[in-house]
Scaffold this motif. Sequence first.
Motif, short mmCIF file in Angstrom:
data_model
loop_
_atom_site.label_atom_id
_atom_site.label_comp_id
_atom_site.label_asym_id
_atom_site.label_seq_id
_atom_site.Cartn_x
_atom_site.Cartn_y
_atom_site.Cartn_z
N ILE A 166 0.87 -1.17 0.00
CA ILE A 166 0.00 0.00 0.00
C ILE A 166 0.91 1.22 0.00
O ILE A 166 1.77 1.36 0.88
N ILE A 167 0.75 2.08 -1.00
CA ILE A 167 1.55 3.30 -1.04
C ILE A 167 0.67 4.44 -0.52
O ILE A 167 -0.43 4.66 -1.04
N GLY A 168 1.16 5.15 0.50
CA GLY A 168 0.38 6.22 1.13
C GLY A 168 -0.25 5.72 2.42
O GLY A 168 -1.14 4.86 2.39
N ALA A 169 0.23 6.24 3.55
CA ALA A 169 -0.26 5.79 4.86
C ALA A 169 -1.14 6.85 5.50
O ALA A 169 -1.14 7.05 6.71
N THR A 238 -2.00 7.46 -2.53
CA THR A 238 -1.32 8.74 -2.27
C THR A 238 -2.08 9.92 -2.86
O THR A 238 -2.01 11.03 -2.32
N GLY A 239 -2.72 9.73 -3.99
CA GLY A 239 -3.27 10.87 -4.73
C GLY A 239 -2.17 11.65 -5.45
O GLY A 239 -2.43 12.70 -6.02
N SER A 240 -0.95 11.09 -5.45
CA SER A 240 0.18 11.76 -6.11
C SER A 240 0.40 11.14 -7.48
O SER A 240 0.61 9.92 -7.60
N ALA A 247 4.26 3.40 -9.78
CA ALA A 247 3.83 2.26 -8.96
C ALA A 247 3.90 0.90 -9.68
O ALA A 247 4.01 -0.13 -9.02
N LEU A 248 3.85 0.91 -11.01
CA LEU A 248 3.96 -0.36 -11.76
C LEU A 248 5.24 -1.11 -11.42
O LEU A 248 5.26 -2.33 -11.41
N ASN A 249 6.29 -0.33 -11.14
CA ASN A 249 7.60 -0.95 -10.85
C ASN A 249 7.56 -1.87 -9.64
O ASN A 249 8.43 -2.72 -9.47
N TYR A 250 6.57 -1.69 -8.78
CA TYR A 250 6.49 -2.47 -7.55
C TYR A 250 5.65 -3.74 -7.70
O TYR A 250 5.53 -4.51 -6.76
N CYS A 251 5.02 -3.90 -8.87
CA CYS A 251 4.11 -5.04 -9.05
C CYS A 251 4.85 -6.29 -9.51
O CYS A 251 5.71 -6.22 -10.39
N ALA A 252 4.44 -7.42 -8.97
CA ALA A 252 4.97 -8.71 -9.43
C ALA A 252 4.50 -9.00 -10.86
O ALA A 252 3.55 -8.37 -11.35
N PHE A 253 5.11 -9.94 -11.52
CA PHE A 253 4.60 -10.46 -12.79
C PHE A 253 3.17 -10.93 -12.56
O PHE A 253 2.87 -11.53 -11.52
N THR A 254 2.28 -10.61 -13.48
CA THR A 254 0.82 -10.91 -13.42
C THR A 254 0.10 -10.13 -12.31
O THR A 254 -1.04 -10.43 -11.96
N GLY A 255 0.78 -9.13 -11.76
CA GLY A 255 0.21 -8.41 -10.61
C GLY A 255 -0.90 -7.44 -10.98
O GLY A 255 -1.23 -7.24 -12.16
N ARG A 256 -1.49 -6.87 -9.93
CA ARG A 256 -2.58 -5.89 -10.12
C ARG A 256 -2.24 -4.61 -9.39
O ARG A 256 -1.77 -4.64 -8.25
N THR A 263 -6.09 11.74 -8.62
CA THR A 263 -5.36 12.91 -9.10
C THR A 263 -6.02 13.41 -10.38
O THR A 263 -6.54 12.61 -11.16
N ALA A 264 -5.98 14.71 -10.59
CA ALA A 264 -6.46 15.26 -11.85
C ALA A 264 -5.27 15.50 -12.79
O ALA A 264 -5.45 15.96 -13.91
N ALA A 265 -4.07 15.16 -12.31
CA ALA A 265 -2.88 15.34 -13.14
C ALA A 265 -2.62 14.08 -13.97
O ALA A 265 -3.23 13.04 -13.74
N GLU A 266 -1.71 14.19 -14.92
CA GLU A 266 -1.43 13.04 -15.79
C GLU A 266 -0.61 11.98 -15.07
O GLU A 266 0.37 12.28 -14.41
N VAL A 267 -1.03 10.73 -15.27
CA VAL A 267 -0.26 9.58 -14.79
C VAL A 267 0.38 8.99 -16.04
O VAL A 267 -0.32 8.63 -16.98
#
Length: 342
Positions: A166-169, A238-240, A247-256, A263-267
């Motif tokens: 979980i990112i953002g506490a 986070t809303g960041s 955040a994709l970098n933290y996902c396992a293969f086949t992850g979600r 955020t209203a900014a570009e991801v």
Amino acid sequence: MKAIRLEAPRTFRSIDVPEPSAPEEGEALVRIHRVGICGTDISGYLGKMPFFSYPRIPGHELGVEVLSVGQGVANVKPGDFCSVEPYLNCGQCYACLRGSSNCCENLKVLGVMIDGGLTERLVLPARKLHSTNKLRLDQCALVETLAIGCHAVDRGQPTAGQPVLIIGAGPIGLSVSQFTRLAGARTILMDLSRKRLDFVRQKMGIPDTILSTADATEVEALRQMTGSDLPQVVIDATGSNTSMSNALNYCAFTGRLVFVGITAAEVTFKHAPIMHRREITILASRNALPGDFTRIIKLIEDGKIDTRPWITHQANFDEMIAAFPNWINPENGVIKAMVSVN
Ligand SMILES: NC(=O)c1ccc[n+]([C@@H]2O[C@H](COP(=O)([O-])OP(=O)(O)OC[C@H]3O[C@@H](n4cnc5c(N)ncnc54)[C@H](O)[C@@H]3O)[C@@H](O)[C@H]2O)c1
Ligand SMILES: [Zn+2]
Ligand SMILES: [Zn+2]
């Protein structure tokens, strides 16, 4: 009767409003006892909330008591303590007809798009009331925040025994953590704020935290914690847009990857190699479903969610306007501030 209204950004005013009229068919008149304050109210106060219009009586996290009911109401009766599902949906649109009342195309959220609960009494659709015979009124007011995390975890579908990041506490990340733990997932919290991670370890009893330093050491720390596979589910609260883009970098293969923060900014991210090679699924998560409210009330009643760490600050109705600026200062460690109306 009294109410507190946001006239414009940073301008609360105590006002008198007319008593609501008697409840009609399918409606209930409720007395508002407790109002939880959340990031949405703070963004409205700061003028940073795109859906918020002024003047507006805020308040969508409500602990209420039923005073009277209109014709045909069977789910609640006078005297019941209830949590309020503040998402007033139309019942007619594509999403509603498919059971997704949380993302109704014409959704009006109480206290955001229409006047909410910082007042003495309100008439509400009775179907939006979820009653309990065990919860205290402040616990009733906490249910909505918990519902946001509940729905996000349902979107991510973690498996027992698998690691989840979980990112953002903040309150939303903490709410998510209640349900990843109930799912039996190994819960890891990441944040930029040491103070928030201290709270996670000391008050929420979650030992695994990672301080985000934006120097790419986080992935290594995660690999060490997860035995190199990375988390099956990552939930960004986070809303960041910076965090969400990374955040994709933290996902396992086949992850979600679930975006519960907004955020209203570009991801932005490259599709290949990470998303493509790992075949990652990205999911949005908005509000919560009626069944989440019922489930959470039962979990608190059964002692499976401990609400004690949650309410860090309180004020009476007449003290709220003066207290509010302190609640938005991160130095004060606010997780949930609770207003007592009656
Ligand atoms: N999905 C929904 O229906 C729903 C409902 C309510 C709130 N929200 C959204 O959830 C988000 C979180 O709400 P909150 O009240 O917990 O907010 P918050 O600001 O209290 O918490 C956000 C946390 O994220 C951390 N953070 C920020 N940038 C980071 C980064 N780059 N890396 C790591 N950590 C970072 C902050 O330090 C903070 O602790 C907001 O965007 C809010 O609008 C969504
Ligand atoms: Zn809220
Ligand atoms: Zn609808």
